[in-house]
Each structure stands twice: as structure tokens, then as C-alpha cells.
Design a protein around this motif. Structure first.
Motif, PDB file in Angstrom:
ATOM      1  N   LYS A  31      85.891  70.965  32.199  1.00 44.18           N
ATOM      2  CA  LYS A  31      86.526  69.686  31.880  1.00 44.18           C
ATOM      3  C   LYS A  31      87.794  69.836  31.052  1.00 44.18           C
ATOM      4  N   SER A  32      88.431  71.003  31.105  1.00 39.50           N
ATOM      5  CA  SER A  32      89.696  71.195  30.401  1.00 39.50           C
ATOM      6  C   SER A  32      90.851  71.090  31.396  1.00 39.50           C
ATOM      7  N   ILE A  33      92.042  71.014  30.897  1.00 42.56           N
ATOM      8  CA  ILE A  33      93.222  70.931  31.772  1.00 42.56           C
ATOM      9  C   ILE A  33      93.370  72.188  32.616  1.00 42.56           C
ATOM     10  N   THR A  34      93.202  73.370  32.003  1.00 39.87           N
ATOM     11  CA  THR A  34      93.326  74.611  32.771  1.00 39.87           C
ATOM     12  C   THR A  34      92.196  74.756  33.779  1.00 39.87           C
ATOM     13  N   GLY A  35      91.002  74.280  33.427  1.00 42.61           N
ATOM     14  CA  GLY A  35      89.889  74.305  34.377  1.00 42.61           C
ATOM     15  C   GLY A  35      90.133  73.393  35.557  1.00 42.61           C
ATOM     16  N   PHE A  36      90.759  72.248  35.298  1.00 44.50           N
ATOM     17  CA  PHE A  36      91.077  71.314  36.374  1.00 44.50           C
ATOM     18  C   PHE A  36      92.088  71.922  37.339  1.00 44.50           C
ATOM     19  N   PHE A  37      93.148  72.529  36.791  1.00 39.61           N
ATOM     20  CA  PHE A  37      94.168  73.124  37.651  1.00 39.61           C
ATOM     21  C   PHE A  37      93.656  74.368  38.366  1.00 39.61           C
ATOM     22  N   GLY A  38      92.764  75.115  37.724  1.00 39.61           N
ATOM     23  CA  GLY A  38      92.239  76.332  38.328  1.00 39.61           C
ATOM     24  C   GLY A  38      91.135  76.090  39.337  1.00 39.61           C
ATOM     25  N   GLN A  39      90.279  75.098  39.086  1.00 42.45           N
ATOM     26  CA  GLN A  39      89.095  74.895  39.920  1.00 42.45           C
ATOM     27  C   GLN A  39      89.033  73.524  40.578  1.00 42.45           C
TER      28      GLN A  39
END
Length: 56
Positions: A31-39
Motif C-alpha cells: 500500500k505504498s507509492i513504490t509498491g503501487f508503481f512496482g506491483q
């Protein structure tokens, strides 16, 4: 799913999300910004220890 009644035994923060360890399962949260862009929008992934058959 993470509820307020569960005791978190360990919490590990990575670049694409957070891994929570409970007594009976592991929850991978992106649920983080980098997790959203990565996954993308995948939500939480829950893996119960009783369902693990092999580890490679």
C-alpha cells in the motif's frame, strides 16, 4: 487481512511494501507509492503457514 486484534510478531519494511509476520500467517502489503508503481493494485497477499508445502 490485518485486524486490530492480531499481534504482529515482526514487521519488515521493503522498497515495495511491508511484510507482517503473525503466529499463523504472513501478510505482504503493497500500500505504498513504490509498491503501487512496482506491483499495481494487487492489495494484500496473505499466506497461511499451514498452506505452505515446500520452500525453494
Amino acid at each position: 487481512m490485518i485486524s486490530n486484534d492480531d499481534e504482529v510478531l515482526a514487521k519488515v519494511k521493503g522498497t515495495c511494501g511491508i511484510v507482517y509476520v503473525f503466529s499463523d500467517r504472513v501478510v505482504i502489503s503493497r500500500k505504498s507509492i513504490t509498491g503501487f508503481f512496482g506491483q499495481g493494485i494487487k492489495g494484500d497477499k496473505t499466506i497461511y503457514f499451514k498452506d505452505i508445502k515446500v520452500i525453494e
